[in-house]
Design a protein around this motif. Structure first.
Motif, mmCIF file in Angstrom:
data_model
loop_
_atom_site.group_PDB
_atom_site.id
_atom_site.type_symbol
_atom_site.label_atom_id
_atom_site.label_comp_id
_atom_site.label_asym_id
_atom_site.label_seq_id
_atom_site.Cartn_x
_atom_site.Cartn_y
_atom_site.Cartn_z
ATOM 1 N N ILE A 1 80.593 17.081 97.013
ATOM 2 C CA ILE A 1 81.153 17.443 98.440
ATOM 3 C C ILE A 1 80.443 17.317 99.669
ATOM 4 C CG2 ILE A 1 82.322 19.575 99.517
ATOM 5 C CD1 ILE A 1 83.794 20.564 97.544
ATOM 6 N N PRO A 2 79.377 17.547 99.767
ATOM 7 C CA PRO A 2 78.482 17.136 100.811
ATOM 8 C C PRO A 2 78.398 15.703 101.211
ATOM 9 C CG PRO A 2 77.276 18.606 99.451
ATOM 10 C CD PRO A 2 78.475 18.235 98.633
ATOM 11 N N PHE A 3 78.466 14.691 100.280
ATOM 12 C CA PHE A 3 78.408 13.237 100.464
ATOM 13 C C PHE A 3 79.958 12.955 101.110
ATOM 14 C CE2 PHE A 3 80.341 9.571 98.124
ATOM 15 C CZ PHE A 3 79.860 8.360 99.236
ATOM 16 N N VAL A 4 81.183 13.728 100.565
ATOM 17 C CA VAL A 4 82.315 13.360 101.002
ATOM 18 C C VAL A 4 82.574 13.989 102.249
ATOM 19 C CG1 VAL A 4 84.751 13.623 100.220
ATOM 20 C CG2 VAL A 4 83.313 13.219 98.343
ATOM 21 N N LEU A 5 82.040 15.087 102.656
ATOM 22 C CA LEU A 5 82.336 15.688 103.708
ATOM 23 C C LEU A 5 81.751 14.778 105.091
ATOM 24 C CD1 LEU A 5 81.831 19.515 103.171
ATOM 25 C CD2 LEU A 5 83.811 18.322 103.478
ATOM 26 N N ARG A 6 80.587 13.947 104.710
ATOM 27 C CA ARG A 6 79.921 12.987 105.647
ATOM 28 C C ARG A 6 80.943 12.111 105.834
ATOM 29 N NH1 ARG A 6 75.247 13.966 102.622
ATOM 30 N NH2 ARG A 6 75.616 12.083 101.508
ATOM 31 N N GLU A 7 81.899 11.610 104.901
ATOM 32 C CA GLU A 7 82.511 10.538 105.068
ATOM 33 C C GLU A 7 83.887 10.742 105.917
ATOM 34 O OE1 GLU A 7 82.662 6.734 103.518
ATOM 35 O OE2 GLU A 7 81.149 7.531 104.540
ATOM 36 N N LEU A 8 84.126 12.143 106.149
ATOM 37 C CA LEU A 8 85.095 12.648 107.126
ATOM 38 C C LEU A 8 84.833 12.278 108.481
ATOM 39 C CD1 LEU A 8 86.022 16.039 105.635
ATOM 40 C CD2 LEU A 8 87.652 13.947 105.534
ATOM 41 N N ASP A 9 83.520 12.132 108.884
ATOM 42 C CA ASP A 9 83.171 11.582 110.197
ATOM 43 C C ASP A 9 82.849 10.181 110.084
ATOM 44 O OD1 ASP A 9 82.718 12.216 112.895
ATOM 45 O OD2 ASP A 9 80.432 12.109 112.228
ATOM 46 N N LEU B 1 87.438 19.118 108.417
ATOM 47 C CA LEU B 1 88.778 18.340 108.440
ATOM 48 C C LEU B 1 89.733 18.602 109.752
ATOM 49 C CD1 LEU B 1 90.054 19.536 105.135
ATOM 50 C CD2 LEU B 1 89.975 17.121 105.769
ATOM 51 N N TYR B 2 89.249 19.527 110.447
ATOM 52 C CA TYR B 2 89.780 19.982 111.827
ATOM 53 C C TYR B 2 89.934 18.868 112.838
ATOM 54 C CZ TYR B 2 90.807 22.064 116.298
ATOM 55 O OH TYR B 2 91.286 22.468 117.542
ATOM 56 N N PRO B 3 88.919 18.122 113.135
ATOM 57 C CA PRO B 3 88.985 16.991 114.000
ATOM 58 C C PRO B 3 90.172 15.983 113.745
ATOM 59 C CG PRO B 3 86.691 17.279 113.642
ATOM 60 C CD PRO B 3 87.340 18.163 112.530
ATOM 61 N N LEU B 4 90.487 15.838 112.432
ATOM 62 C CA LEU B 4 91.457 14.843 111.741
ATOM 63 C C LEU B 4 92.801 15.174 112.419
ATOM 64 C CD1 LEU B 4 89.963 14.117 108.446
ATOM 65 C CD2 LEU B 4 89.149 13.075 110.703
#
Length: 1053
Positions: A871-879, A915-918
């Motif tokens: 999850i930490p790796f995937v969360l970085r990809e959200l940006d 996720l909010y900025p998306l």
């Protein structure tokens, strides 16, 4: 016999043809007897005329292999002793050479069996003799023997090394030449890398002698030197830097001298090309790249004389070097080449203007990333070239645009508004050469266009059709190709022109003159393209005359036409599907015929000394006992690529015929499978690629026929076929050296798992996972690189398609096995996560994220054991700056939270925050990203509703609904909303007005499924039944069309 044979030999040398023929017939009978050997030896030693002695030696060479084992020991000794005496004492060079050829033939048996201990000392003795002719003969004998018993020289390497070095400095030219040839022969025969390195000590002597000979006009020595350098370069041995530098300097000297023969200059440029191919790092490490580029760019400006062979011209050879260097050394090539192009694009000399444009096209494959960054400037240079007053400059610009269209995708397409009008004007150029290259550029450019072409379509097609009918035959082939690309890009916009084009193609598809067949081939291809565009309903009634013409054309002995005929049938099969059944008896045999063609490599055999002997004495008709056993030295090998293209097209056609006609294909299935299996290990990757795809299609047809029609032993036969196919696929994944073939294999495996399920592929799972692991670890054959290559074992751009296919296997395994996949996933997890490291590329990161998302979805709950590192790796990809990366990351977060159980709860706050900025249109312009973000939140709510602050999240979620692009996420999103409604959740009920607007938009959308709409209808019905009074004003305020759409999906009470 002695008198009889001597008379026959003399008679054979007479000018009387009848007497000569009579002698030859009798000689043929006599030499079948082993007793002829001592007689021939006697004539070699004592015949009065040199011609008889030479003729005897030639006859002995041709027949000694068959007789040797039958000869008694004393005769063998006599033969060996007499031949060495002939070499040592014979005054006639032709007789001495003929005797030496017999020695070479016998040596492969006698030396290897330790029966000729005197031979090697004899060679040393001759080579060090005071007689120059003996020194030369000793070296020539050494050269000849390396081809047959080269390994026997290995223990004496030091002695031979000293001998050859001494002879390279001999005062007699013929001895130096013989020594040079001996060096080349030894290099070719040795497999010891340390010996190869030691041979580099010869390079100064070789270069000194070569320069001296070039000064006196003797270029043959330089050609021999280049052959030696070729052997050194292609050897895997690590060559000293000084040797590389010396070879490059000499080669550049030669290729710059315009007074040297074109073939010699070409060979010098080839040496540079081989260095770029096999030893690019050496060129980089010894700072040789810039000098080479300067010379090669200059050679592009040379004007080739009309009477010279284009294949040998210096500018063409230099172009090959630049292309190779751009691929192998892209980071070091682009800047100096770009500077050359920029400085010379306006040069007063048109050859420099041509070269400045040509070089940009040549390096576009290897330097594509750097060229994309400078695309505006590069395009300006090339587009200006289209307006040059010199036709060859305009032709160069058209060529470069074609290269850009091929390699600089997708960025080049964004410039279509300024490129297409320029190409269109060039298609009307006064020069046929410019027209031809412009058609090529147009075809390449339009291959990657879609709706963008529509505004240009009418003038483009109109001018192309006019040119087609008014151009010489040489231009029609490329014009037809351009029409095909334009039609494909325009797709349905082409429909109004289809009838006229098909009618015109009828005139081309009846051409039978040899010079017209390539145009007929392109017309056949174009009809297939048109068929795909217009579809079965329109095309099927019009097909019979075209199919008849295609079948007839196959018989015209033109490989290009046969290739496009198979392509035509492939296209027609894809639109007709089962409608192709009636043509199978006519079409399948044609494909079989092409598949059985001999690949036909054309080989030049280098056997000059022996052929020279036979030409002199005229004994070519006497068969040699050694021909079946000899492996003559192979010169140039050229593969008949047209035949290979035809074979690949035929293989593809068979696969598609099987796929689409299924049951009707049963009579051809067994033979087709044999062909596919054979072609799956073909030496050419294009044929293997089609066979790998075809095997999957054969499997589909077999499964349909054997499993679905109660065939006796159907299941057993299907298992046998599946076993053969999977064995080939697993072997290919590990051992095939072509990335595209392995990519297709992985895709086929994934499709088989999807089609047949886990039960069918369970016996192969362990080997499949092992092969997948090998690919993830970059250890398969296709992922290895040549020694000294500048390309890393894993290069993101080069491996993208391959690794996408490899990582798609993991979700396929997970889908077939469900939660049982976890033990195998544990094996693959760490190698997969290597691609997630910071040193990898953004494309790698999103590839991993997409793979993990699908594995989580298909494997389910066991993914919980991997939540913490993921999850930490995937969360970085959200940006990520890439919309694709953000989209995949949002989807992955949803699947990890949905299936991760309690392990994912601690990441909920971080996930919602990321996720909010998306959800904000200002910060996220991509609709698909927002759709996946909405799906992720919906999955989080469904998994752990109590852990999501619905009062804050739902208003934001509803704001981005309905989904705009990724409607595959409709089910989780609207299921979440409807479940909240059906459970009368207080937070969702506060948003009913907004909710009804979303529901209405879903109801009227043609993109949403009936399932989703009925689910929403059920939620609306629930709201009306529970909160009817409050719902009336909301529903009443809807426009009539919206109200009717909503009413249509609400269940009737």
């Amino acid at each position: 016999m002695a008198q009889s044979l001597e008379l026959l030999l003399l008679q054979f040398l007479m000018p009387d043809n009848e007497a000569r023929q009579n002698a030859e017939d009798q000689i043929k009978r006599l030499v079948r007897d082993p007793h002829v050997v001592p007689e021939l030896i006697d004539h070699i030693r004592s015949a009065k005329t040199p011609n008889v002695r030479q003729l005897s030696a030639v006859l002995l060479r041709k027949k000694i292999t068959g007789h040797w084992i039958k000869l008694p020991h004393e005769v063998r000794q006599l033969v060996k002793q007499s031949l060495l005496e002939s070499i040592a004492t014979e005054f006639s060079p032709s007789v001495r050479r003929a005797s030496a050829n017999v020695v070479s033939t016998i040596a492969k048996y006698a030396v290897l069996d330790d029966e000729w201990p005197d031979l090697l000392p004899f060679i040393f003795q001759c080579s060090l003799s005071a007689q120059e002719d003996l020194r030369e003969m000793g070296l020539l004998l050494f050269t000849s023997l390396t081809e047959t018993i080269g390994d026997s020289f290995q223990p004496y390497f030091a002695e031979f090394k000293f001998l050859l070095l001494k002879c390279l400095q001999d005062e007699i030219s013929s001895v130096r030449v013989a020594a040079l040839k001996a060096v080349g022969a030894f290099l070719e025969s040795t497999h010891d890398e340390s010996q190869v390195v030691k041979f580099c000590e010869y390079i100064p002597s070789i270069l000194h002698y070569s320069r001296k000979c070039l000064s006196s006009g003797d270029e043959d020595i330089a050609m021999i030197a280049f052959e030696i350098f070729d052997e050194l370069i292609e050897s895997p041995a690590p060559l000293p830097g000084e040797s590389i530098k010396a070879i490059v300097q000499f080669s550049l000297e030669v290729c710059c001298r315009s007074n040297i023969e074109i073939s010699t200059r070409h060979q010098a440029i080839q040496i540079i090309s081989w260095l770029a191919k096999y030893r690019p790092n050496a060129l980089k490490n010894h700072k040789l790249i810039i000098p080479i580029l300067q010379i090669m760019c200059f050679l592009l400006t040379e004007a080739a004389s009309g009477d010279l062979d284009d294949d040998l011209s210096s500018d063409r050879a230099a172009a090959e070097v630049l292309d190779t260097m751009s691929v192998k050394l892209s980071n070091h090539v682009f800047t100096p080449v770009f500077e050359f192009a920029s400085e010379n694009s306006r040069n007063i000399d048109p050859k420099f203007r041509e070269a400045s444009i040509m070089v940009l096209g040549l390096i576009s494959e290897g330097c594509l990333e750097m060229m994309k960054e400078k695309l505006d400037t590069v395009l300006h240079i090339v587009l200006e070239g289209l307006r040059d007053p010199e036709q060859f400059v305009r032709g160069s610009a058209s060529f470069a645009l074609g290269q850009f269209a091929k390699y600089l995708q997708p960025e080049i397409i964004s410039h279509y508004e300024k490129i297409l009008p320029r190409i269109l004007r060039s298609c009307q150029d006064a020069s046929d050469d410019v027209k031809e290259k412009s058609y090529y550029a147009l075809a390449a450019f339009c291959e990657n266009m879609h709706e963008e072409i529509v505004p240009f379509f009418d003038p483009l097609l109109g001018k192309l059709l006019a040119s087609l009918q008014n151009s010489p035959r040489m231009l029609q082939e490329t014009c037809l190709s351009a029409i095909g690309s334009v039609a494909s890009a325009a797709d349905k916009a082409f429909m109004p022109y289809a009838g006229a084009v098909l009618e015109l193609m009828k005139t081309f598809m009846v051409l039978t003159n040899e010079e017209d067949l390539r145009s007929r081939a392109r017309a056949t291809e174009l009809v297939g393209i048109v068929a795909v565009i217009v579809g079965r309903e329109i095309m099927e009634p019009n097909l019979p005359p075209f199919i008849e013409a295609a079948i007839f054309g196959y018989r015209l002995e033109c490989s290009e036409l046969r290739k496009h005929t198979h392509g035509f049938f492939s296209n027609v099969t894809e639109i007709l599907e089962d409608g192709m059944v009636r043509y199978l008896p006519h079409v399948v045999p044609l494909a079989f015929s092409s598949c059985y063609l001999d690949d036909g490599p054309a080989v030049d055999i280098n056997d000059s000394d022996e052929e020279e002997d036979e030409d002199v004495v005229g004994l070519g008709a006497v068969s040699s006992d050694d021909e079946a056993q000899d492996e003559p030295r192979v010169g140039n090998i050229s593969i008949r690529t047209e035949v290979l293209d035809e074979k690949a097209a035929a293989t593809q056609a068979l696969g598609l015929l099987a796929l689409h006609t299924k049951n009707a294909y049963a009579p051809y299935l067994e033979e087709s499978l044999m062909i596919m299996m054979k072609h799956s290990i073909h030496f050419h990757e294009d044929v293997r690629l089609q066979a790998i795809t075809g095997l999957k299609h054969m499997l589909t047809a077999a499964n349909f026929f054997l499993q679905g029609h109660n065939v006796r032993d159907g299941a057993s036969k299907m298992k046998q076929i599946l076993d053969s196919v999977m064995t080939i696929y697993i072997k290919t994944m590990n051992q095939d050296d072509d990335k595209e073939v392995v990519t297709q294999t992985c895709m086929s495996v994934a499709q088989i798992i999807k089609d047949l399920g886990y039960f069918a592929i369970e016996p192969y799972m362990a080997r499949l996972v092992e092969s997948t692991l090998v690919l993830l670890q970059h250890m398969s054959a296709c992922q290895q690189v040549e020694f000294d290559s500048d390309v890393k074992v894993y290069d993101p751009g080069q491996n993208e398609m391959l690794m996408d296919a490899v990582t798609d296997l993991l979700p396929a395994f997970a889908k077939a096995m469900g939660s049982n996949f976890e033990p195998l996933f544990a094996i693959l997890f760490n190698p997969l996560m290597e691609f997630a490291k910071g040193s990898s590329s953004p494309k790698d990161w999103t590839m991993v994220v997409a793979c993990l998302a699908e594995v989580a979805r298909n494997m389910g709950a066991p993914i919980s054991g991997y939540i913490s590192p993921l999850i930490p790796f995937v969360l970085r990809e959200l940006d990520s700056p890439s919309a694709t990366n953000r989209r995949n990351a949002a989807f992955c977060i949803g699947e990890l939270c949905k299936n991760g159980g309690d392990c994912s709860l601690k990441y909920y706050d971080d996930a919602l925050q990321c996720l909010y900025p998306l959800f904000e249109e200002e910060s996220e312009p991509d609709h698909a990203v927002r759709d996946n973000a909405a799906s992720a939140v919906a999955k989080m709510i469904m998994a752990h509703q109590d852990s999501v602050p619905l009062n804050q999240v739902l208003p934001i979620l509803l704001k981005v609904l309905p989904l705009k692009e990724d409607h595959e996420e409709s089910v989780p999103v609207y299921s979440c909303i409807c479940n909240l409604v059906l459970s009368s959740n207080s937070q969702i009920l506060q948003l009913v007005s907004d909710l009804i607007i979303v529901f209405v938009q879903v109801a009227i959308s043609p993109l949403e499924t009936r399932e989703v709409k009925l689910q929403i209808g059920g939620a609306v019905s629930h709201l009306i039944s529970i909160y009817g009074h409050q719902m009336k004003p909301i529903l009443k305020s809807l426009p009539p069309a919206y109200a009717r759409a909503l009413a249509a999906i609400v269940p009737k009470s």
